[in-house]
Design a protein around this motif. Structure first.
Motif, mmCIF file in Angstrom:
data_model
loop_
_atom_site.group_PDB
_atom_site.id
_atom_site.type_symbol
_atom_site.label_atom_id
_atom_site.label_comp_id
_atom_site.label_asym_id
_atom_site.label_seq_id
_atom_site.Cartn_x
_atom_site.Cartn_y
_atom_site.Cartn_z
ATOM 1 N N LYS A 64 -1.604 -26.641 -16.610
ATOM 2 C CA LYS A 64 -2.314 -26.729 -15.343
ATOM 3 C C LYS A 64 -1.558 -25.975 -14.256
ATOM 4 C CE LYS A 64 -4.163 -31.308 -16.474
ATOM 5 N NZ LYS A 64 -5.523 -30.843 -16.758
ATOM 6 N N ARG A 65 -2.310 -25.463 -13.301
ATOM 7 C CA ARG A 65 -1.763 -24.789 -12.120
ATOM 8 C C ARG A 65 -0.902 -23.577 -12.484
ATOM 9 N NH1 ARG A 65 0.686 -29.014 -7.968
ATOM 10 N NH2 ARG A 65 2.061 -29.515 -9.706
ATOM 11 N N LYS A 66 -1.366 -22.788 -13.447
ATOM 12 C CA LYS A 66 -0.733 -21.519 -13.816
ATOM 13 C C LYS A 66 -1.727 -20.396 -13.514
ATOM 14 C CE LYS A 66 2.227 -24.320 -15.818
ATOM 15 N NZ LYS A 66 3.494 -24.706 -15.178
ATOM 16 N N VAL A 67 -1.311 -19.437 -12.686
ATOM 17 C CA VAL A 67 -2.234 -18.427 -12.182
ATOM 18 C C VAL A 67 -1.616 -17.041 -12.315
ATOM 19 C CG1 VAL A 67 -3.522 -17.596 -10.163
ATOM 20 C CG2 VAL A 67 -3.188 -20.060 -10.513
ATOM 21 N N LEU A 68 -2.426 -16.099 -12.754
ATOM 22 C CA LEU A 68 -2.046 -14.687 -12.723
ATOM 23 C C LEU A 68 -2.848 -14.021 -11.613
ATOM 24 C CD1 LEU A 68 -0.464 -12.320 -13.966
ATOM 25 C CD2 LEU A 68 -2.436 -11.919 -15.458
ATOM 26 N N ALA A 69 -2.138 -13.369 -10.675
ATOM 27 C CA ALA A 69 -2.785 -12.682 -9.557
ATOM 28 C C ALA A 69 -2.340 -11.230 -9.543
ATOM 29 C CB ALA A 69 -2.410 -13.360 -8.238
ATOM 30 N N TRP A 70 -3.270 -10.329 -9.237
ATOM 31 C CA TRP A 70 -2.887 -8.927 -9.120
ATOM 32 C C TRP A 70 -3.657 -8.284 -7.975
ATOM 33 C CZ3 TRP A 70 -5.558 -11.079 -13.158
ATOM 34 C CH2 TRP A 70 -6.824 -10.582 -13.466
ATOM 35 N N THR A 71 -3.074 -7.226 -7.416
ATOM 36 C CA THR A 71 -3.655 -6.598 -6.238
ATOM 37 C C THR A 71 -3.289 -5.125 -6.189
ATOM 38 O OG1 THR A 71 -3.805 -6.707 -3.811
ATOM 39 C CG2 THR A 71 -1.655 -7.123 -4.776
ATOM 40 N N GLY A 72 -4.095 -4.363 -5.473
ATOM 41 C CA GLY A 72 -3.820 -2.965 -5.174
ATOM 42 C C GLY A 72 -4.366 -2.640 -3.801
ATOM 43 N N LYS A 73 -3.654 -1.823 -3.029
ATOM 44 C CA LYS A 73 -4.089 -1.502 -1.670
ATOM 45 C C LYS A 73 -3.736 -0.070 -1.324
ATOM 46 C CE LYS A 73 -3.829 -2.999 3.159
ATOM 47 N NZ LYS A 73 -3.305 -4.000 4.119
ATOM 48 N N ILE A 74 -4.650 0.584 -0.609
ATOM 49 C CA ILE A 74 -4.439 1.925 -0.068
ATOM 50 C C ILE A 74 -4.750 1.875 1.419
ATOM 51 C CG2 ILE A 74 -5.148 4.344 -0.122
ATOM 52 C CD1 ILE A 74 -6.082 3.859 -3.010
ATOM 53 N N ARG A 75 -3.881 2.452 2.226
ATOM 54 C CA ARG A 75 -4.132 2.584 3.667
ATOM 55 C C ARG A 75 -3.828 4.013 4.071
ATOM 56 N NH1 ARG A 75 -1.749 2.552 8.796
ATOM 57 N NH2 ARG A 75 -2.787 1.264 10.393
ATOM 58 N N SER A 76 -4.794 4.698 4.643
ATOM 59 C CA SER A 76 -4.624 6.091 5.041
ATOM 60 C C SER A 76 -5.008 6.252 6.507
ATOM 61 C CB SER A 76 -5.487 7.000 4.164
ATOM 62 O OG SER A 76 -5.204 8.356 4.430
ATOM 63 N N SER A 77 -4.139 6.871 7.292
ATOM 64 C CA SER A 77 -4.389 7.081 8.715
ATOM 65 C C SER A 77 -4.505 8.578 9.003
ATOM 66 C CB SER A 77 -3.263 6.461 9.550
ATOM 67 O OG SER A 77 -1.995 6.949 9.136
ATOM 68 N N TYR A 78 -5.078 8.890 10.142
ATOM 69 C CA TYR A 78 -5.302 10.287 10.514
ATOM 70 C C TYR A 78 -5.206 10.409 12.027
ATOM 71 C CZ TYR A 78 -9.910 8.468 11.735
ATOM 72 O OH TYR A 78 -10.930 7.729 12.281
ATOM 73 N N GLY A 79 -5.042 11.647 12.511
ATOM 74 C CA GLY A 79 -4.949 11.889 13.937
ATOM 75 C C GLY A 79 -3.530 11.737 14.447
ATOM 76 N N ASP A 80 -3.406 11.503 15.755
ATOM 77 C CA ASP A 80 -2.098 11.360 16.400
ATOM 78 C C ASP A 80 -1.618 9.913 16.272
ATOM 79 O OD1 ASP A 80 -2.144 14.046 17.195
ATOM 80 O OD2 ASP A 80 -3.335 13.556 18.976
ATOM 81 N N VAL A 81 -1.213 9.545 15.070
ATOM 82 C CA VAL A 81 -0.839 8.158 14.775
ATOM 83 C C VAL A 81 0.537 7.850 15.356
ATOM 84 C CG1 VAL A 81 -0.655 6.418 12.975
ATOM 85 C CG2 VAL A 81 -2.059 8.465 12.591
ATOM 86 N N PRO A 82 0.693 6.840 16.212
ATOM 87 C CA PRO A 82 2.033 6.447 16.664
ATOM 88 C C PRO A 82 2.905 6.082 15.462
ATOM 89 C CG PRO A 82 0.327 5.362 17.966
ATOM 90 C CD PRO A 82 -0.372 6.013 16.819
ATOM 91 N N PHE A 83 4.181 6.436 15.529
ATOM 92 C CA PHE A 83 5.055 6.166 14.381
ATOM 93 C C PHE A 83 5.150 4.678 14.092
ATOM 94 C CE2 PHE A 83 8.073 5.769 17.888
ATOM 95 C CZ PHE A 83 8.889 4.719 17.498
ATOM 96 N N THR A 84 4.927 3.840 15.110
ATOM 97 C CA THR A 84 4.980 2.392 14.909
ATOM 98 C C THR A 84 3.762 1.867 14.158
ATOM 99 O OG1 THR A 84 3.990 2.170 17.108
ATOM 100 C CG2 THR A 84 6.394 1.953 16.951
ATOM 101 N N ASP A 85 2.718 2.696 14.023
ATOM 102 C CA ASP A 85 1.472 2.238 13.413
ATOM 103 C C ASP A 85 1.093 3.033 12.175
ATOM 104 O OD1 ASP A 85 0.256 0.200 15.509
ATOM 105 O OD2 ASP A 85 1.162 1.856 16.620
ATOM 106 N N MET A 86 2.034 3.800 11.642
ATOM 107 C CA MET A 86 1.770 4.508 10.402
ATOM 108 C C MET A 86 1.691 3.515 9.242
ATOM 109 S SD MET A 86 3.905 8.057 10.657
ATOM 110 C CE MET A 86 3.384 9.332 11.811
#
Length: 400
Positions: free
Chosen positions: A273-295
């Motif tokens: 009981k209470r044994k779980v397999l979780a998996w994930t994948g994520k892509i984030r792409s920015s464009y324009g004059d992106v502040p370095f703090t928000d890349m």
């Protein structure tokens, strides 16, 4: 240093267990815990549970980015309509810390469910008044830059408020709605390394510092069949978010981003009981004059744990990982509140998805302490094989 860290780790763990055992009436002491009882509205003795459930953990702690600290983590869960027993419980984790490196940090990440789960609000509010680090832009710069108060450090006073209001599409598991962001950052006490960085200079930074303001709007579309979003045991979550920032809204520059994320969760009853397999994948792409703090960044308590927060950044980031989560099933109330997780994954940063700067491998393991039904406090130890470093994280709720 090592012995001091071990002592801090033990004290924090004891604080977690003490608050958990003395402050809660929501755990089952029976090893035959079943899912239907996890979020029941009555105790095993038949007494009704309060709608608002509150957990608090406090004491000395440690984070890889800020060092030793005095922190407090709070978790509020409740139903917006206490008479709607089918409505998911809203979750509001709040964490605050006084940092030994100087400053204060406060963050809240509400997940709110309204009107029979036809409307949702997922967001974040964060106030930061602390030292931070910037390693430049791009994999090679990030990998070679030495972290220190003269090369990467600056002081940040900032407020960030962002989130999405999501509306269910008829009786489906699809949600769509507007997304927003307001962020204002004042940077000061700029180290020589940051002051000489070409991206920092190009974006208007000086030896005295700079101010960055972002105001953006966009949309979010998600497909969500998770049983409990804050700690899912089964289901699928797929999300696409896009925001656009422009001077006419009040932003300093014109830029935007598009992100796509997939998560899946599967119970493993053949392991218990209470044994779980979780998996994930994520892509984030920015464009324009992106502040370095928000890349786009790699390195946080919610992705590849083991890399410093924001150590790797560029216009595009991507990662994939899998995590096995297990809670102990015991007649002991204390032991049944404990569990563990192990994970592995890899990521990248680059100017776009087709030009990765390099591979960022990652693996680790962590302890879980149940503070409310299906709500855990976690202590994770993540490994960065490139720098051969281990970083430790303390957080409410799971990483994803």
């Amino acid at each position: 240093m090592k012995s001091h860290f071990i002592k801090t780790f033990i004290v924090t763990l004891l604080c977690c267990i003490q608050f958990n055992v003395l402050g809660q009436d929501v755990a089952s002491s029976d090893s035959t815990i079943v899912e239907s009882l996890i979020d029941a509205d009555t105790t095993k003795s038949g007494k009704p549970r309060k709608n608002l459930r509150f957990s608090i953990l406090g004491g000395p702690g440690y984070t890889p980015d800020y060092g030793f600290l005095i922190g407090m983590s709070m978790l509020f869960t409740f139903r917006m309509d206490k008479d709607d027993k089918e409505l998911k419980r809203s979750v509001v984790p709040i964490a605050g810390a006084w940092l030994s490196s100087g400053g204060f940090n406060l963050i809240a990440k509400p997940q709110l469910f309204f009107n029979h789960d036809r409307i949702r609000y997922f967001g974040q509010v964060q106030y930061r008044n602390n030292y931070d680090n910037y390693y430049g832009v791009g994999f090679l710069n990030n990998q070679s830059m030495e972290r220190s108060d003269s090369t990467t450090q600056y002081f940040q006073n900032s407020i960030a408020i962002f989130g999405s209001v999501l509306f269910r599409l008829k009786d489906s598991d699809f949600f769509v709605g507007p997304s927003f962001d307001y962020t204002n950052r004042n940077l000061s006490e700029i180290s020589a390394g940051v002051a000489s960085d070409p991206t920092y200079i190009e974006q208007g930074g000086t030896d005295a510092g700079m101010n960055i303001q972002n105001i953006g709007i966009g949309f979010e579309i998600s497909y969500d069949t998770r049983d409990i979003p804050a700690n899912a045991w089964r289901g699928i979550y797929f999300d696409i978010t896009a925001r656009y920032y422009d001077q006419w809204m009040g932003s300093d520059t014109k830029w935007g981003f598009l992100s796509a994320e997939y998560r899946q969760y599967k119970l493993l009853p053949f392991l218990g009981k209470r044994k779980v397999l979780a998996w994930t994948g994520k892509i984030r792409s920015s464009y324009g004059d992106v502040p370095f703090t928000d890349m786009s960044l790699i390195g946080s308590p919610f992705d590849l744990r083991g890399y410093y927060l924001g150590q790797y950044r560029d216009k595009t980031s991507a990662f994939a990982m899998a995590e096995f989560r297990s809670m102990f099933n015991s007649k002991s109330k204390l032991i049944s509140k404990l569990g563990y997780a192990v994970w592995g994954g890899a990521g990248m940063v680059g100017p776009d998805l087709f030009h990765p700067g390099g591979l960022l491998p990652n693996f680790g393991a962590g302890l879980r302490v149940q503070v409310q039904p299906r709500m855990n406090f976690r202590i994770d130890l993540g490994r960065d094989p490139l720098s051969k470093q281990n970083l430790v994280y303390f957080n409410m709720t799971e990483a994803f």
